[in-house]
Write an enzyme that holds these catalytic residues in place. Structure first.
Site, short mmCIF file in Angstrom:
data_model
loop_
_atom_site.label_atom_id
_atom_site.label_comp_id
_atom_site.label_asym_id
_atom_site.label_seq_id
_atom_site.Cartn_x
_atom_site.Cartn_y
_atom_site.Cartn_z
N ARG A 1 35.64 46.39 48.80
CA ARG A 1 34.82 47.28 48.05
C ARG A 1 35.33 48.83 48.54
O ARG A 1 35.67 49.15 49.70
CB ARG A 1 33.39 47.36 48.57
CG ARG A 1 32.65 46.25 47.95
CD ARG A 1 32.42 46.57 46.47
NE ARG A 1 31.67 45.30 45.62
CZ ARG A 1 32.33 44.43 45.23
NH1 ARG A 1 33.87 44.51 44.95
NH2 ARG A 1 31.38 43.81 44.63
N GLU B 1 33.97 54.54 41.63
CA GLU B 1 34.43 53.61 40.41
C GLU B 1 33.78 54.47 39.14
O GLU B 1 32.26 54.27 39.37
CB GLU B 1 34.60 52.37 40.44
CG GLU B 1 35.40 51.73 41.82
CD GLU B 1 35.57 50.25 41.72
OE1 GLU B 1 35.23 49.71 40.93
OE2 GLU B 1 36.06 49.98 42.93
N HIS C 1 40.35 47.89 39.75
CA HIS C 1 39.51 46.79 40.05
C HIS C 1 39.91 45.63 39.21
O HIS C 1 39.04 45.03 38.52
CB HIS C 1 37.96 47.27 39.91
CG HIS C 1 37.01 46.37 40.52
ND1 HIS C 1 35.80 47.02 41.18
CD2 HIS C 1 37.06 45.12 41.18
CE1 HIS C 1 35.36 46.19 42.05
NE2 HIS C 1 35.96 44.98 41.86
C1 DGY Z 1 33.19 40.84 42.76
O1 DGY Z 1 33.05 39.72 42.30
O2 DGY Z 1 32.58 41.10 43.68
C2 DGY Z 1 34.52 41.45 42.46
O3 DGY Z 1 34.69 42.80 43.10
C3 DGY Z 1 34.65 41.74 40.92
O4 DGY Z 1 35.75 41.15 40.75
#
Ligand code: DGY
Length: 323
Positions: free
Chosen positions: A242, A271, A289
């Site tokens: 993240r 983002e 992402h």
């Molecule tokens: C998630 O599933 O948490 C991812 O960041 C999306 O791919």
């Protein structure tokens, strides 16, 4: 089964949308436009289930709306830091996520970032496309060898283990990790991995630090100027977890001061905005992402949400219940 009313907040893979339509009274988002806070509040009042994605902030204000009808939030994503979990708990709302099905693809992207930044993948690609390449020469665009180097994993969950597998068995990398909650000795032995007792040990002994922890109160901003200063000058930071685990301004400062060699990032603090400082740098490999972005994985993630919601409305325990 009674046709429960569900709202899907973004466009999902067709196969999944078809399954949802066949089972539920489903409202899709054909334009794929993010819903506003007031639209989400309205949705809480008129649907039985809300199916958001990791980019929809499901705040306390949305969850604790009066006249609420939603009983379950089926998040499309393994991470659920977009949802106020305490509020969901207090309001008796079930929340589910989509673990396991995205493990390999996200670890693939982590390896892509690692290779891309250390072997100067995007720099090289632009060089060719811009017709700047004048031919092979011994000192042209030299990167960093990854075989036999040390990969430091911050967090040792599923995605970290999948990356360890690729890096150790595929690229002969030495694996070290920091994860106070991880005690699976069999896995540690399999990768011949070494545990670091603290973050400083991990950051100072790695040639590549790859982040694999969730975003929590404890981990937000944990990778900052001070932490990065502990890293080797020849090392790289990789983030597929993240964005807010890293203080982006600090990373930019550290990169400009050449405290580390580079960074490979798939996730960002705000983002889809990307820090201007990062965009100016050559020694970063930036992706939008894409961790779980394969057809197979996105379909599997959607089907996991479908199964969770279906189980819930059949009075069964949803497999991926987080609260
Ligand atoms: C998630 O599933 O948490 C991812 O960041 C999306 O791919």
């Amino acid at each position: 089964m009674q046709k429960f009313k569900i709202l899907v907040t973004r466009k999902w893979p067709k196969k999944v949308e078809e399954s949802l339509i066949a089972t539920f009274d489903t409202t899709l988002n054909v334009d794929d436009k993010p819903l506003s806070e007031s639209e989400l509040i309205e949705a809480m009042k008129s649907y039985d289930a809300l199916l958001p994605t990791v980019t929809d902030p499901i705040t306390d204000k949305i969850i604790s709306t009066s006249d609420r009808q939603v009983k379950i939030i089926g998040n499309f994503g393994v991470g659920f830091n977009n949802i106020d979990i305490d509020s969901a708990k207090n309001n008796n709302i079930v929340v589910t996520n989509t673990p396991e099905v995205l493990t390999d693809c996200t670890a693939d992207i982590a390896m892509l970032l690692l290779l891309g930044v250390s072997r100067r993948g995007s720099e090289g690609e632009f060089h060719v496309r811009k017709k700047e390449w004048v031919g092979w020469r011994p000192t042209h665009m030299m990167g960093t060898k990854i075989t036999d180097k040390t990969l430091g994993l911050f967090g040792m969950g599923r995605i970290a283990q999948a990356m360890a597998h690729k890096a150790h068995f595929g690229f002969r990398m030495k694996i070290i990790f920091y994860d106070p909650y991880f005690n699976d000795e069999k896995t540690i032995k399999k990768f011949n991995a070494e545990r670091c007792e603290n973050i400083d040990d991990l950051f100072s002994n790695s040639d590549f630090v790859s982040l694999h922890c969730p975003s929590t109160k404890e981990t937000k901003g944990i990778v900052n100027y001070e932490t990065i200063s502990k890293m080797k000058k020849t090392s790289y930071l990789i983030n597929t977890a993240r964005g807010d685990i890293v203080v982006e301004d600090d990373l930019v400062k550290a990169l400009n001061e050449e405290l580390i060699m580079g960074a490979g990032l798939d996730v960002y603090e705000a983002e889809p905005k990307v820090n201007e400082g990062l965009l100016k740098l050559k020694n970063v490999f930036l992706l939008p992402h894409l961790g779980s972005a394969t057809t197979e994985t996105r379909e599997a993630m959607g089907m996991r949400v479908y199964e969770n919601i279906k189980a819930f409305f059949q009075d069964k325990e949803p497999r991926d219940r987080v609260v």
